[in-house]
Design a protein around this motif. Sequence first.
Motif, PDB file in Angstrom:
ATOM      1  N   GLU A   1       0.812  -1.213   0.000  1.00 36.93           N
ATOM      2  CA  GLU A   1       0.000   0.000   0.000  1.00 36.93           C
ATOM      3  C   GLU A   1       0.848   1.266   0.000  1.00 36.93           C
ATOM      4  O   GLU A   1       0.436   2.303  -0.551  1.00 36.93           O
ATOM      5  CB  GLU A   1      -0.944   0.024   1.202  1.00 36.93           C
ATOM      6  N   HIS A   2       2.043   1.225   0.597  1.00 36.19           N
ATOM      7  CA  HIS A   2       2.898   2.402   0.602  1.00 36.19           C
ATOM      8  C   HIS A   2       3.382   2.728  -0.820  1.00 36.19           C
ATOM      9  O   HIS A   2       3.441   3.895  -1.215  1.00 36.19           O
ATOM     10  CB  HIS A   2       4.095   2.182   1.526  1.00 36.19           C
ATOM     11  N   ARG A   3       3.705   1.678  -1.572  1.00 33.22           N
ATOM     12  CA  ARG A   3       4.153   1.908  -2.948  1.00 33.22           C
ATOM     13  C   ARG A   3       2.994   2.392  -3.814  1.00 33.22           C
ATOM     14  O   ARG A   3       3.185   3.214  -4.715  1.00 33.22           O
ATOM     15  CB  ARG A   3       4.795   0.633  -3.506  1.00 33.22           C
ATOM     16  N   ARG A   4       1.800   1.893  -3.551  1.00 33.77           N
ATOM     17  CA  ARG A   4       0.636   2.393  -4.288  1.00 33.77           C
ATOM     18  C   ARG A   4       0.385   3.863  -3.963  1.00 33.77           C
ATOM     19  O   ARG A   4      -0.015   4.644  -4.834  1.00 33.77           O
ATOM     20  CB  ARG A   4      -0.603   1.553  -3.980  1.00 33.77           C
ATOM     21  N   THR A   5       0.645   4.241  -2.709  1.00 33.41           N
ATOM     22  CA  THR A   5       0.499   5.645  -2.318  1.00 33.41           C
ATOM     23  C   THR A   5       1.464   6.520  -3.104  1.00 33.41           C
ATOM     24  O   THR A   5       1.105   7.612  -3.576  1.00 33.41           O
ATOM     25  CB  THR A   5       0.751   5.818  -0.812  1.00 33.41           C
ATOM     26  N   LEU A   6       2.697   6.049  -3.269  1.00 36.38           N
ATOM     27  CA  LEU A   6       3.684   6.812  -4.029  1.00 36.38           C
ATOM     28  C   LEU A   6       3.291   6.922  -5.499  1.00 36.38           C
ATOM     29  O   LEU A   6       3.447   7.982  -6.121  1.00 36.38           O
ATOM     30  CB  LEU A   6       5.064   6.162  -3.883  1.00 36.38           C
ATOM     31  N   LEU A   7       2.766   5.836  -6.065  1.00 36.74           N
ATOM     32  CA  LEU A   7       2.307   5.888  -7.458  1.00 36.74           C
ATOM     33  C   LEU A   7       1.129   6.840  -7.603  1.00 36.74           C
ATOM     34  O   LEU A   7       1.044   7.590  -8.584  1.00 36.74           O
ATOM     35  CB  LEU A   7       1.920   4.482  -7.933  1.00 36.74           C
ATOM     36  N   ASP A   8       0.226   6.810  -6.622  1.00 39.19           N
ATOM     37  CA  ASP A   8      -0.909   7.741  -6.660  1.00 39.19           C
ATOM     38  C   ASP A   8      -0.418   9.182  -6.614  1.00 39.19           C
ATOM     39  O   ASP A   8      -0.956  10.063  -7.291  1.00 39.19           O
ATOM     40  CB  ASP A   8      -1.850   7.485  -5.478  1.00 39.19           C
TER      41      ASP A   8
ATOM     42  N   THR B   1      10.266  15.142  -6.360  1.00 37.96           N
ATOM     43  CA  THR B   1      11.534  14.765  -5.742  1.00 37.96           C
ATOM     44  C   THR B   1      11.276  13.831  -4.567  1.00 37.96           C
ATOM     45  O   THR B   1      10.130  13.652  -4.120  1.00 37.96           O
ATOM     46  CB  THR B   1      12.285  16.003  -5.243  1.00 37.96           C
ATOM     47  N   LEU B   2      12.350  13.259  -4.033  1.00 39.19           N
ATOM     48  CA  LEU B   2      12.235  12.392  -2.863  1.00 39.19           C
ATOM     49  C   LEU B   2      11.636  13.153  -1.688  1.00 39.19           C
ATOM     50  O   LEU B   2      10.754  12.631  -0.982  1.00 39.19           O
ATOM     51  CB  LEU B   2      13.614  11.844  -2.486  1.00 39.19           C
ATOM     52  N   SER B   3      12.082  14.372  -1.455  1.00 39.92           N
ATOM     53  CA  SER B   3      11.559  15.163  -0.338  1.00 39.92           C
ATOM     54  C   SER B   3      10.060  15.382  -0.472  1.00 39.92           C
ATOM     55  O   SER B   3       9.315  15.284   0.513  1.00 39.92           O
ATOM     56  CB  SER B   3      12.279  16.506  -0.257  1.00 39.92           C
ATOM     57  N   GLU B   4       9.609  15.654  -1.684  1.00 42.08           N
ATOM     58  CA  GLU B   4       8.177  15.862  -1.907  1.00 42.08           C
ATOM     59  C   GLU B   4       7.390  14.579  -1.680  1.00 42.08           C
ATOM     60  O   GLU B   4       6.302  14.591  -1.095  1.00 42.08           O
ATOM     61  CB  GLU B   4       7.948  16.396  -3.319  1.00 42.08           C
ATOM     62  N   LEU B   5       7.948  13.453  -2.120  1.00 41.56           N
ATOM     63  CA  LEU B   5       7.253  12.183  -1.960  1.00 41.56           C
ATOM     64  C   LEU B   5       7.218  11.728  -0.505  1.00 41.56           C
ATOM     65  O   LEU B   5       6.286  11.029  -0.086  1.00 41.56           O
ATOM     66  CB  LEU B   5       7.910  11.118  -2.843  1.00 41.56           C
ATOM     67  N   CYS B   6       8.205  12.126   0.271  1.00 35.75           N
ATOM     68  CA  CYS B   6       8.215  11.777   1.699  1.00 35.75           C
ATOM     69  C   CYS B   6       7.006  12.376   2.425  1.00 35.75           C
ATOM     70  O   CYS B   6       6.539  11.829   3.431  1.00 35.75           O
ATOM     71  CB  CYS B   6       9.506  12.259   2.361  1.00 35.75           C
ATOM     72  N   ASP B   7       6.481  13.475   1.928  1.00 37.54           N
ATOM     73  CA  ASP B   7       5.331  14.113   2.564  1.00 37.54           C
ATOM     74  C   ASP B   7       4.094  13.230   2.516  1.00 37.54           C
ATOM     75  O   ASP B   7       3.181  13.392   3.342  1.00 37.54           O
ATOM     76  CB  ASP B   7       5.026  15.453   1.891  1.00 37.54           C
ATOM     77  N   TYR B   8       4.041  12.307   1.555  1.00 36.14           N
ATOM     78  CA  TYR B   8       2.873  11.433   1.436  1.00 36.14           C
ATOM     79  C   TYR B   8       2.956  10.247   2.399  1.00 36.14           C
ATOM     80  O   TYR B   8       1.958   9.548   2.595  1.00 36.14           O
ATOM     81  CB  TYR B   8       2.743  10.914  -0.003  1.00 36.14           C
TER      82      TYR B   8
END
Length: 252
Positions: A13-20, A29-36
Amino acid sequence: MENDTVFKALADEHRRTLLDALFRQDGQTLSELCDYLPHMTRYGVMKHLNVLADANLITTEKVGREKHHYLNAVPIQSVYERWVSKYAQPFAQTLTGLKALLEDSTMTDKHIMQIFIQTTPQKLWQALTSGALTKLYYFGSEVESDWQPGSPYHYPMPGGGNFVEGEVLVSDPPHRLVTTFLPVFQYPDGTAPQSTVTWTIEQQGNTCKLTLIHEGLDMNDEKTPDLIEGWARITSGLKTLLETGNPLQLNA
């Protein structure tokens, strides 16, 4: 085996969150994706991104000191064509949203996709530039050009007119091809917007990594999702042709 890797990557589910997140806004960027994933460490997010990259579900581009991440539709298109279209009920319900992911637009002017093909750079270059071969994966179109910088090119439609036309900007066989891109088939009134397409071929052992970068897209244009799905179908067909010798059979 490729589909197995995709399914395993999508199972978390965490990887699906990143894809979403990349679906909603590509090129983060990585920093932006960490916010999710606020409760996960930066290292944990990196590990999930690496799994997605290994499954070829995302691609990356280095911009200055940062790495930007992009959704890669090719494996999802492959899964859809291989499984969803074959077992539309009830398997389509299990893979909710895959087709929508291909058809909906993202919020950047750049679309990046990568695909790995078991072939040589020379054969891949020939497949990109030979009309006899593009006819087998580019919607029946035999591309025409001498592929010299400054020369025109076009993909004629079997029924008359052109799918796409433009100018060759860079031609470095068998490594890099850059062209302008006018989707004239979508704009019969002659108002087709110009963008840029870059093909890059990198040999990795007995495999080639083919990267497509389409820049200058208007993601608010209702026609752009069709272009993005079209690229997924074209690159999937290209891979099938070079690896099996047969055209990809796509459902209408």
